[in-house]
Design an enzyme around this catalytic site. Structure first.
Site, PDB file in Angstrom:
ATOM      1  CG  HIS A 224      44.689  39.850  40.867  1.00 49.18           C
ATOM      2  ND1 HIS A 224      44.968  38.931  41.860  1.00 49.18           N
ATOM      3  CD2 HIS A 224      43.799  39.242  40.036  1.00 49.18           C
ATOM      4  CE1 HIS A 224      44.288  37.823  41.639  1.00 49.18           C
ATOM      5  NE2 HIS A 224      43.578  37.974  40.540  1.00 49.18           N
ATOM      6  CE  LYS A 226      40.223  39.661  43.091  1.00 52.79           C
ATOM      7  NZ  LYS A 226      41.455  38.958  42.701  1.00 52.79           N
ATOM      8  CG  ASP A 231      31.602  55.757  56.729  1.00 53.34           C
ATOM      9  OD1 ASP A 231      31.613  56.487  55.722  1.00 53.34           O
ATOM     10  OD2 ASP A 231      30.563  55.340  57.263  1.00 53.34           O
ATOM     11  CG  HIS A 404      38.939  32.630  42.884  1.00 53.06           C
ATOM     12  ND1 HIS A 404      38.710  33.943  43.265  1.00 53.06           N
ATOM     13  CD2 HIS A 404      39.816  32.695  41.850  1.00 53.06           C
ATOM     14  CE1 HIS A 404      39.402  34.752  42.493  1.00 53.06           C
ATOM     15  NE2 HIS A 404      40.076  34.029  41.622  1.00 53.06           N
ATOM     16  CE  LYS A 406      42.737  34.779  44.623  1.00 55.76           C
ATOM     17  NZ  LYS A 406      42.912  33.904  43.567  1.00 55.76           N
ATOM     18  CG  ASP A 411      52.469  26.022  63.735  1.00 56.52           C
ATOM     19  OD1 ASP A 411      52.380  25.027  62.997  1.00 56.52           O
ATOM     20  OD2 ASP A 411      53.559  26.481  64.132  1.00 56.52           O
TER      21      ASP A 411
END
Length: 486
Positions: A224, A226, A231, A404, A406, A411
């Site tokens: 899952h 991403k 480089d 979508h 997350k 603070d």
């Protein structure tokens, strides 16, 4: 004939109870929370044959035999490389803000590394712009490009990225692409796989879905993450899959997917590179350790006080690390806590931490989508609303598409951004990644984005929620029973 029939019946009966006893034993010996264990036991006893089948598909956290063997030895080998990385003292940020101290101490003690400095760090919210910046970076790459995604869906802007990768591979750039087998099934059924491989791109199908092996390997452990690495210097991570949001899941009629990505320049790409190396080795058996960072990476540094930690989860990685980090971040909040998640099915510990934060005076806001692509998660989430509202938590439902993103902001200083949803699958099963960022400028930028989400949301009224229909409460309780299994 009667003897043979009775023998078969006796054999089936004995096998059935042996399976029940075996699964019961496995559930009880695991140190899992009580609701999780009870859900499994009730499932296999109330709907026995179906429950047993579900257990073999989803009950145990394990990989294939070869992958498990590689995963077990990964960290022992990688630790040698991490020891060498520690000698590059110029990349580490030793001091942290007060609110971030606890979580960075946790990461240091469990992962062995201080926070990493960065040259530049930027939040990206517009998918079209993200794709354009990514394509530019791909064409400017000089050595290597490495990517891992849960979903790559051909069409639209995703094809533009594919063409950029192919062109880069043809000019000699070493390109690696790893995609989850289930999430990217449309990609693996498309001509793009062969086209990419012919151009020199190494394409790997991660955690292959094979129904013939369901008893040998759990099928819902998914890749899952991403991650994009260019480089050994530029790193991307966040919630965005490689899809065109204008085309993705249009038939579901839930609106455009709203994502959040972080683009970072500097030695953090090296730390993320070791995670990519481990994932690549699990799938291929080949180790591709990144080069150690050099001092030039931090020349003209614009974020001198920023500190970043990378937390990875999944089989073979540090157990419960992301869950511990989330708890630590929530308990560190003193003034304000804002959580954005598409799926809200928290563990008991996380639910307690969020409620406790609100009850000790922290202003707690949770932003979730009004419309969801999972009917199971939608109803399972609702059962937690009453307890959260009673504790003083504000729950906002985003109305302009499927939110979508997350993210967690504490603070306006400590930010957590990545691929982790607040559900059991993300917390305990999948290969996930979270960036922990201690920086006030970054925090203010995230705060502005979250406020924009809130302005496009409706606030759930505590009194109105308490008066919802009785049939809805029944559905919520049913899905609450199933929530530990989701």
């Amino acid at each position: 004939m009667d003897i043979f029939y009775n023998l078969i019946k006796c054999l089936i009966f004995s096998t059935y109870w042996l399976l029940i006893a075996n699964i019961t034993f496995r559930v009880l010996i695991k140190r899992r929370n009580i609701p999780y264990s009870m859900s499994w036991l009730l499932t296999i006893y109330i709907i026995p044959f179906i429950g047993i089948s579900i257990w073999f598909f989803f009950g145990e956290l394990y990989l294939g035999k070869r992958q498990k063997k590689i995963a077990n030895r990964i960290w022992s080998i990688s630790n040698k490389w991490l020891h060498e990385l520690k000698s590059c003292t110029y990349i580490f940020q030793i001091k942290n803000s007060e609110v971030a101290t606890s979580i960075f101490q946790l990461c240091k003690n469990r992962q062995g590394l201080h926070g990493i400095k960065s040259k530049k760090i930027k939040l990206l919210t517009n998918t079209k712009k993200i794709m354009q910046i990514l394509i530019r970076d791909i064409y400017l790459a000089r050595k290597n490009i490495e990517m891992v995604f849960y979903i790559w869906k051909p069409g639209g802007m995703a094809d533009d990225v594919a063409i950029a990768l192919i062109d880069s591979a043809k000019r000699g750039i070493h390109c690696r692409l790893m995609l989850d087998s289930a999430g990217s099934i449309e990609f693996f059924q498309s001509p793009w796989v062969e086209i990419m491989r012919k151009s020199g791109i190494q394409v790997v199908e991660a955690l292959k879905v094979n129904l013939l092996r369901v008893f040998l390997r759990r099928v819902d452990v998914r890749q899952h993450r991403k991650i994009i690495l260019i480089d050994n210097y530029i790193a991307y991570s966040g919630s965005m899959n490689l899809v065109d949001p204008y085309l993705f899941k249009k038939s579901s009629e839930i609106g455009q997917w709203i994502d959040l990505m972080t683009r970072i320049e500097g030695p953090i790409a090296t730390t993320m590179g070791i995670i990519y190396s481990c994932d690549w080795e699990i799938e291929t058996g080949l180790k591709i350790l990144p080069q150690l960072p050099n001092k030039k990476m931090l020349e003209n540094q614009s974020n001198k006080n920023a500190s970043i930690q990378v937390i990875a989860s999944g089989p073979g990685f540090l157990k419960n690390m992301i869950h511990q980090a989330l708890l630590t971040a929530i308990y560190s909040a003193k003034r304000e806590l804002i959580i954005t998640t598409p799926y809200l099915v928290p563990s008991e510990d996380l639910l307690e931490a969020i409620c406790t934060a609100a009850q000790r005076g922290v202003e707690v806001s949770i932003i979730i989508p009004l419309y969801n692509d999972s009917i199971l998660v939608k109803w399972a989430s609702r059962v937690f609303f009453s307890e959260l509202l009673e504790a003083g938590v504000k729950i906002f439902q985003f109305q302009k598409g499927l939110l979508h993103s997350k993210s967690i902001l504490v603070d306006q200083q400590l930010s957590l951004i990545g691929t982790v949803n607040l559900d059991m699958r993300s917390l305990w099963l999948n290969f996930e990644i979270t960036l922990v960022i201690d920086d006030s400028d970054f925090g203010r930028n995230l705060f502005c984005i979250q406020n924009k989400y809130i302005s496009d949301s409706q606030l759930i009224d505590k009194k109105a929620w308490s008066m919802r229909a009785y049939w809805k409460r029944i559905l919520e309780k049913i899905f609450y029973f199933l929530s530990p299994l989701l």
